[in-house]
Enzyme design. Structure first.
Site, PDB file in Angstrom:
ATOM      1  N   ALA A   1     -17.382   8.261   4.985  1.00  0.00           N
ATOM      2  CA  ALA A   1     -17.860   9.564   5.446  1.00  0.00           C
ATOM      3  C   ALA A   1     -18.375  10.316   4.224  1.00  0.00           C
ATOM      4  O   ALA A   1     -17.988  10.017   3.093  1.00  0.00           O
ATOM      5  CB  ALA A   1     -16.724  10.317   6.114  1.00  0.00           C
TER       6      ALA A   1
ATOM      7  N   GLY B   1     -14.994   5.447   6.337  1.00  0.00           N
ATOM      8  CA  GLY B   1     -15.783   5.464   7.562  1.00  0.00           C
ATOM      9  C   GLY B   1     -16.726   4.276   7.675  1.00  0.00           C
ATOM     10  O   GLY B   1     -17.056   3.842   8.789  1.00  0.00           O
TER      11      GLY B   1
ATOM     12  N   GLU C   1     -14.714   1.639   9.068  1.00  0.00           N
ATOM     13  CA  GLU C   1     -14.369   2.014  10.450  1.00  0.00           C
ATOM     14  C   GLU C   1     -15.546   1.792  11.402  1.00  0.00           C
ATOM     15  O   GLU C   1     -15.361   1.330  12.529  1.00  0.00           O
ATOM     16  CB  GLU C   1     -13.879   3.460  10.478  1.00  0.00           C
ATOM     17  CG  GLU C   1     -12.532   3.602   9.767  1.00  0.00           C
ATOM     18  CD  GLU C   1     -12.118   5.043   9.537  1.00  0.00           C
ATOM     19  OE1 GLU C   1     -12.875   5.784   8.872  1.00  0.00           O
ATOM     20  OE2 GLU C   1     -11.048   5.445  10.024  1.00  0.00           O
TER      21      GLU C   1
ATOM     22  N   GLU D   1      -9.098   6.497   1.917  1.00  0.00           N
ATOM     23  CA  GLU D   1      -8.932   7.926   2.208  1.00  0.00           C
ATOM     24  C   GLU D   1      -7.726   8.543   1.517  1.00  0.00           C
ATOM     25  O   GLU D   1      -7.735   9.720   1.155  1.00  0.00           O
ATOM     26  CB  GLU D   1      -8.810   8.142   3.725  1.00  0.00           C
ATOM     27  CG  GLU D   1     -10.111   7.963   4.489  1.00  0.00           C
ATOM     28  CD  GLU D   1     -10.371   6.537   4.940  1.00  0.00           C
ATOM     29  OE1 GLU D   1      -9.715   5.600   4.419  1.00  0.00           O
ATOM     30  OE2 GLU D   1     -11.238   6.354   5.810  1.00  0.00           O
TER      31      GLU D   1
HETATM   32  C1  HXC Z   1     -20.661  11.223  -0.503  1.00  0.00           C
HETATM   33  C2  HXC Z   1     -21.015   9.448  -1.900  1.00  0.00           C
HETATM   34  C3  HXC Z   1     -20.011   8.702  -1.244  1.00  0.00           C
HETATM   35  C4  HXC Z   1     -19.340   9.314  -0.142  1.00  0.00           C
HETATM   36  C5  HXC Z   1     -20.824   7.492  -2.828  1.00  0.00           C
HETATM   37  N1  HXC Z   1     -21.487   8.661  -2.870  1.00  0.00           N
HETATM   38  N2  HXC Z   1     -19.925   7.496  -1.841  1.00  0.00           N
HETATM   39  N3  HXC Z   1     -21.333  10.694  -1.522  1.00  0.00           N
HETATM   40  N4  HXC Z   1     -19.700  10.580   0.187  1.00  0.00           N
HETATM   41  N5  HXC Z   1     -18.396   8.691   0.562  1.00  0.00           N
HETATM   42  C6  HXC Z   1     -22.546   9.047  -3.797  1.00  0.00           C
HETATM   43  C7  HXC Z   1     -21.992   9.335  -5.184  1.00  0.00           C
HETATM   44  O1  HXC Z   1     -21.483  10.628  -5.246  1.00  0.00           O
HETATM   45  C8  HXC Z   1     -23.225   9.162  -6.043  1.00  0.00           C
HETATM   46  O2  HXC Z   1     -24.037  10.321  -5.910  1.00  0.00           O
HETATM   47  C9  HXC Z   1     -23.956   8.018  -5.333  1.00  0.00           C
HETATM   48  O3  HXC Z   1     -23.444   7.977  -4.003  1.00  0.00           O
HETATM   49  C10 HXC Z   1     -23.699   6.682  -5.995  1.00  0.00           C
HETATM   50  O4  HXC Z   1     -22.296   6.477  -6.079  1.00  0.00           O
HETATM   51  P1  HXC Z   1     -21.522   6.156  -7.446  1.00  0.00           P
HETATM   52  O5  HXC Z   1     -20.129   6.623  -7.268  1.00  0.00           O
HETATM   53  O6  HXC Z   1     -22.288   6.689  -8.609  1.00  0.00           O
HETATM   54  O7  HXC Z   1     -21.623   4.576  -7.443  1.00  0.00           O
HETATM   55  P2  HXC Z   1     -20.594   3.550  -8.114  1.00  0.00           P
HETATM   56  O8  HXC Z   1     -20.138   4.066  -9.451  1.00  0.00           O
HETATM   57  O9  HXC Z   1     -21.254   2.226  -8.013  1.00  0.00           O
HETATM   58  O10 HXC Z   1     -19.305   3.569  -7.166  1.00  0.00           O
HETATM   59  C11 HXC Z   1     -19.400   3.140  -5.819  1.00  0.00           C
HETATM   60  C12 HXC Z   1     -18.123   3.551  -5.026  1.00  0.00           C
HETATM   61  C13 HXC Z   1     -17.909   5.070  -5.194  1.00  0.00           C
HETATM   62  C14 HXC Z   1     -16.913   2.781  -5.578  1.00  0.00           C
HETATM   63  C15 HXC Z   1     -18.340   3.158  -3.561  1.00  0.00           C
HETATM   64  O11 HXC Z   1     -19.153   5.748  -4.881  1.00  0.00           O
HETATM   65  C16 HXC Z   1     -16.844   5.613  -4.308  1.00  0.00           C
HETATM   66  O12 HXC Z   1     -15.661   5.470  -4.576  1.00  0.00           O
HETATM   67  N6  HXC Z   1     -17.241   6.327  -3.209  1.00  0.00           N
HETATM   68  C17 HXC Z   1     -16.325   6.958  -2.316  1.00  0.00           C
HETATM   69  C18 HXC Z   1     -15.638   5.926  -1.448  1.00  0.00           C
HETATM   70  C19 HXC Z   1     -14.654   6.604  -0.495  1.00  0.00           C
HETATM   71  O13 HXC Z   1     -13.692   7.221  -0.893  1.00  0.00           O
HETATM   72  N7  HXC Z   1     -14.917   6.488   0.812  1.00  0.00           N
HETATM   73  C20 HXC Z   1     -14.114   7.066   1.828  1.00  0.00           C
HETATM   74  C21 HXC Z   1     -14.693   8.405   2.187  1.00  0.00           C
HETATM   75  S1  HXC Z   1     -13.616   9.263   3.315  1.00  0.00           S
HETATM   76  P3  HXC Z   1     -24.596  11.079  -7.210  1.00  0.00           P
HETATM   77  O14 HXC Z   1     -25.288  12.270  -6.625  1.00  0.00           O
HETATM   78  O15 HXC Z   1     -23.433  11.378  -8.061  1.00  0.00           O
HETATM   79  O16 HXC Z   1     -25.536  10.072  -7.815  1.00  0.00           O
HETATM   80  C22 HXC Z   1     -13.871   8.536   4.786  1.00  0.00           C
HETATM   81  C23 HXC Z   1     -12.860   8.866   5.803  1.00  0.00           C
HETATM   82  C24 HXC Z   1     -13.331   9.568   6.958  1.00  0.00           C
HETATM   83  O17 HXC Z   1     -14.741   7.775   4.998  1.00  0.00           O
HETATM   84  C25 HXC Z   1     -12.203   9.959   7.847  1.00  0.00           C
HETATM   85  C26 HXC Z   1     -11.112  10.770   7.227  1.00  0.00           C
HETATM   86  C27 HXC Z   1     -11.534  11.871   6.328  1.00  0.00           C
END
Ligand code: HXC
Length: 257
Positions: A65, A108, A111, A131
């Site tokens: 998400a 997400g 999911e 999460e």
């Molecule tokens: C918003 C995101 C994002 C996300 C990545 N980006 N994931 N933006 N929401 N979930 C953005 C980053 O901010 C970055 O933007 C760009 O995408 C590239 O990501 P990087 O982090 O620079 O890439 P990398 O270093 O290769 O790392 C990849 C990654 C990391 C390991 C996947 O991005 C990451 O940990 N993302 C979050 C994963 C996560 O926690 N997902 C769960 C979300 S909560 P900029 O602008 O900085 O370039 C969820 C639950 C929903 O899904 C239901 C309950 C809440």
């Protein structure tokens, strides 16, 4: 329809939805969710479509998400808007849906992949429910669908530690139907989708619905549903055609919607 966060195309009887927010690793914001649901429902209403493929990029199916979009939301907003409840419509499609996953399928993203009927992974795929690292829990079915897909031991491991799991482990655990080299991912998904789309459409609907009932009810209820659904298929010309074709040693020609 003009979409900003997805690409939509059709190849024969297969509808393809490609998540397309490359700068955010296909993070699932509200606009993307609405577009996926609209595009998928349009395919679902079209009897010229017999299977749907949903995919992302080489780097990410979806990294979750959109954290930036939800970071400052209040409980008032989240509750009134029913945050993420829009995905329910995606799970209610009757057309078989195949997820073709390369790279990150986190939160997400994992999911949404689990909402699909068949999950095909590239060897680069990484699945996880991180999460807990954001101070929340999965909110689009992760705590419910993951345990049904891979069992309590691994679901608890993933959800409580937030670690990611590679494609091989995901296949061993039963989350994924097939793992293929990344270069073959889309071709494989399209081949599977094309195979399904050549079957009788109402029979494919009935098969999908019956398997879904297994996920959501007891064995005896599921068996009852399966039996009456199976029996009802004898009302279709496609049942007569399929069985006649076998007897006559030829390929069946289904009416297909
Ligand atoms: C918003 C995101 C994002 C996300 C990545 N980006 N994931 N933006 N929401 N979930 C953005 C980053 O901010 C970055 O933007 C760009 O995408 C590239 O990501 P990087 O982090 O620079 O890439 P990398 O270093 O290769 O790392 C990849 C990654 C990391 C390991 C996947 O991005 C990451 O940990 N993302 C979050 C994963 C996560 O926690 N997902 C769960 C979300 S909560 P900029 O602008 O900085 O370039 C969820 C639950 C929903 O899904 C239901 C309950 C809440």
């Amino acid at each position: 329809t003009d979409y900003e966060n997805i690409l939509v195309e059709r190849k024969g009887r297969v509808g393809i939805i490609t998540l397309n927010r490359p700068k955010a690793l296909n993070a699932l914001n509200a606009a993307l969710m609405r577009e996926v649901v609209v595009a998928a429902q349009e395919f679902d209403a079209d009897h010229g479509i017999g299977a749907i493929v949903i995919t992302g990029s080489d780097r990410a199916f979806a990294a979750g998400a959109d954290i930036k979009e939800m970071a400052t939301l209040s409980y008032q907003e989240v509750y009134l808007d029913g945050l993420f409840s829009g995905w329910k419509a995606f799970t209610e499609l009757r057309t078989p849906v195949i997820a073709a996953v390369a790279g990150y399928a986190l939160g997400g993203g994992c999911e949404v992949a689990m909402m699909c009927d068949i999950l095909i992974a590239a060897d680069t795929a990484k699945f996880g429910q991180p999460e807990i690292n954001l101070g929340v829990i999965p909110g689009m079915g992760g705590t419910q669908r993951l345990i049904r897909a891979i069992g309590k031991a691994k679901a608890m491991d993933l959800i409580l530690t937030g670690r990611t799991m590679g494609a091989e482990e995901a296949e061993r655990a039963g989350l994924v139907a097939r793992v293929v080299p990344a270069a073959d991912l889309l071709d494989t998904a399209l081949e599977v989708a094309t195979t399904i789309a050549a079957k009788s459409l109402p029979v494919a609907y009935a098969a999908k619905e019956s398997v879904q009932v297994a996920f959501e009810s007891t064995l005896s209820e599921g068996l009852r549903f399966e039996r009456s659904t199976f029996q009802s298929l004898f009302a279709l010309a496609d049942q007569k055609e399929g069985m006649a074709a076998f007897t006559e040693k030829r390929d069946p020609h289904f009416i297909n919607g």
